[in-house]
Design an enzyme around this catalytic site. Structure first.
Site, short mmCIF file in Angstrom:
data_model
loop_
_atom_site.label_atom_id
_atom_site.label_comp_id
_atom_site.label_asym_id
_atom_site.label_seq_id
_atom_site.Cartn_x
_atom_site.Cartn_y
_atom_site.Cartn_z
N ASN A 135 0.80 -1.22 0.00
CA ASN A 135 0.00 0.00 0.00
C ASN A 135 0.84 1.28 0.00
O ASN A 135 0.35 2.32 -0.38
CB ASN A 135 -0.96 0.01 1.19
CG ASN A 135 -0.31 -0.43 2.48
OD1 ASN A 135 0.30 -1.49 2.55
ND2 ASN A 135 -0.41 0.39 3.50
N GLN A 163 -4.79 -4.21 -2.05
CA GLN A 163 -4.36 -3.19 -3.01
C GLN A 163 -4.34 -3.72 -4.44
O GLN A 163 -4.41 -2.94 -5.39
CB GLN A 163 -2.96 -2.68 -2.62
CG GLN A 163 -2.91 -1.96 -1.30
CD GLN A 163 -3.58 -0.59 -1.36
OE1 GLN A 163 -3.71 0.01 -2.42
NE2 GLN A 163 -4.03 -0.11 -0.22
N ALA A 183 -13.73 -3.74 -0.47
CA ALA A 183 -14.44 -3.08 -1.57
C ALA A 183 -13.98 -1.64 -1.82
O ALA A 183 -13.95 -1.18 -2.95
CB ALA A 183 -15.94 -3.09 -1.27
N CYS A 310 5.74 10.16 12.67
CA CYS A 310 6.42 11.10 13.56
C CYS A 310 6.39 10.53 14.98
O CYS A 310 5.34 10.41 15.58
CB CYS A 310 5.72 12.44 13.51
SG CYS A 310 6.63 13.68 14.38
N1 PLP Z 1 -4.57 -4.28 3.95
C1 PLP Z 1 -4.10 -3.31 3.15
C2 PLP Z 1 -2.93 -3.60 2.25
C3 PLP Z 1 -4.69 -2.04 3.16
O1 PLP Z 1 -4.21 -1.08 2.35
C4 PLP Z 1 -5.80 -1.81 4.02
C5 PLP Z 1 -6.46 -0.51 4.07
O2 PLP Z 1 -6.09 0.47 3.50
C6 PLP Z 1 -6.25 -2.85 4.83
C7 PLP Z 1 -5.61 -4.08 4.77
C8 PLP Z 1 -7.40 -2.68 5.76
O3 PLP Z 1 -8.60 -2.76 5.05
P1 PLP Z 1 -10.02 -2.31 5.66
O4 PLP Z 1 -9.96 -0.81 5.68
O5 PLP Z 1 -11.02 -2.83 4.70
O6 PLP Z 1 -10.16 -2.89 6.98
#
Ligand code: PLP
Length: 366
Positions: A135, A163, A183, A310
């Protein structure tokens, strides 16, 4: 997204029953749920009954860790990559503590396959967890290779594909033993996602108190948001079948090439690796203050994020940048640009102009 909204409204207005109820209204909702399961299974390439609806990826990922913590012997180790989302990282440490062995990544942010193969030759962890795409950097992980290695050593493989799904075609992901998605990363509503687990294996549920989802996740399913999720995914898969993700990669690549030319000293993380087309994670030229980038680009109409945390007033690299070997001095330079499906080539051009202008403003006056 319009299609997702329409699907949500349609189910809310016409299929308001509880899918666990036996009466006709409930049965109609149950049919809609079964159809959504079949659609998702077709995208991923798995059995419809492998899929469990969840409130999002955080729940799905916690469920996986909880399940293995219950299932594995108390001395078992698990391997988790150094760049996982906190909901995998924190939950694995919560359940396994020091029995989590961290899979390192290269300077480019790719899981070290040599390390993994070497370790698996000697040890048999109860689980290997590596996300499909990161991410922060957008770097796509070699999940197909990791799956093949895990299959060779008969170790279950879990990938957080949050992602990846909806930005890259989902076909083949269903071969992974465990898999999660959400989603809101592909145009669907927030608060809904899924977990794929082999339907023949017993899952130890995280949520208890109901027989929904074959006893694998208690709680009434939110049929409308699930239908909206699948409507959004169908749109994305159609776009990808037309090659629209490849076009977006060209726009991103053009932006990066001009960006690197205009701002010498910039480092794009994972530049030479396969990456999601929507993410550009960069270390800006030395001397350009990251906070200034965020403030000045925001004024120009671009919301960008940083790749650092930070801690007590000191800028530290995020755990992802740290794992890639970047230090505190680099954290001050980290800026992330993210696009969406709606982002146009003209938007990338406008961003480039804004970046060049802000960079110019930050140079010391002669
Ligand atoms: N895993 C990854 C790689 C993410 O980027 C995110 C959220 O941005 C999550 C898990 C968590 O997902 P959720 O917000 O549906 O709980």
């Amino acid at each position: 997204m319009r299609e997702a909204r329409e699907a949500w409204l349609n189910v809310t207005e016409k299929l308001g029953g509880n899918p666990s109820s036996m009466h006709q209204v409930g049965t109609r909702a149950a049919i809609a749920l079964a159809e959504a399961r079949e659609q998702l299974a077709a995208v991923l390439g798995c059995h419809p009954l492998d899929l469990v609806w969840t409130s999002g990826a955080t729940e799905a990922n916690n469920t996986v860790m909880h399940h293995f913590a219950r299932k594995l012997p108390p001395t078992a180790t698990i391997f988790v990559s150094a760049i996982e989302h906190p909901c995998v990282d924190d939950s694995s440490r919560h359940y396994f503590g020091k029995r989590v062995k961290t899979i390192p990544v290269t300077r480019d942010g790719v899981v070290d396959l040599d390390w993994l193969t070497g370790e698996l030759a000697d040890a048999r962890p109860g689980l290997v967890a590596v996300m499909a795409a990161n991410n922060e950097t957008g770097v796509i992980q070699p999940w197909r290779e990791i799956l093949a290695i895990c299959q060779a050593y008969q170790v279950p493989f879990f990938t957080d594909a949050v992602q990846f799904i909806g930005k890259q075609p989902g076909k083949g992901l269903g071969d992974c033993d465990f898999l999660s998605g959400a989603a809101h990363k592909f145009g669907g509503p927030r608060g809904v996602g899924f977990l794929k687990i082999p339907h023949r294996s017993q899952l130890t549920p995280l949520l208890l108190g109901g027989k929904q989802e074959g006893g694998r996740r208690a709680g009434t399913e939110n049929v409308a948001t699930i239908a909206a999720m699948l409507a959004a995914l169908a749109v994305r898969e159609k776009q990808m079948a037309r090659g629209e993700h490849l076009l977006r990669k060209v726009w991103r690549d053009n932006f990066e090439a001009q960006f690197l030319r205009a701002l010498p000293g910039t480092i794009i993380l994972g530049h030479n690796q396969p990456r999601l087309w929507n993410t550009v994670s960069a270390l800006m030229p030395e001397g350009d203050r990251k906070s200034q980038w965020v403030i000045r680009l925001d004024k120009a109409g671009f919301a960008v994020s940083t790749g650092s945390a930070c801690t007590t007033g000191k800028e530290e690299p995020s755990h992802v940048l740290s794992a890639m070997g970047f230090k505190a001095a680099h954290a001050l330079r980290a800026v992330r640009f993210s696009a969406g499906w709606e982002t146009t080539e003209a938007d990338w051009d406008a961003l480039l102009r804004a970046v060049v202008k802000v960079h110019g403003e930050m140079q010391p006056k002669a």
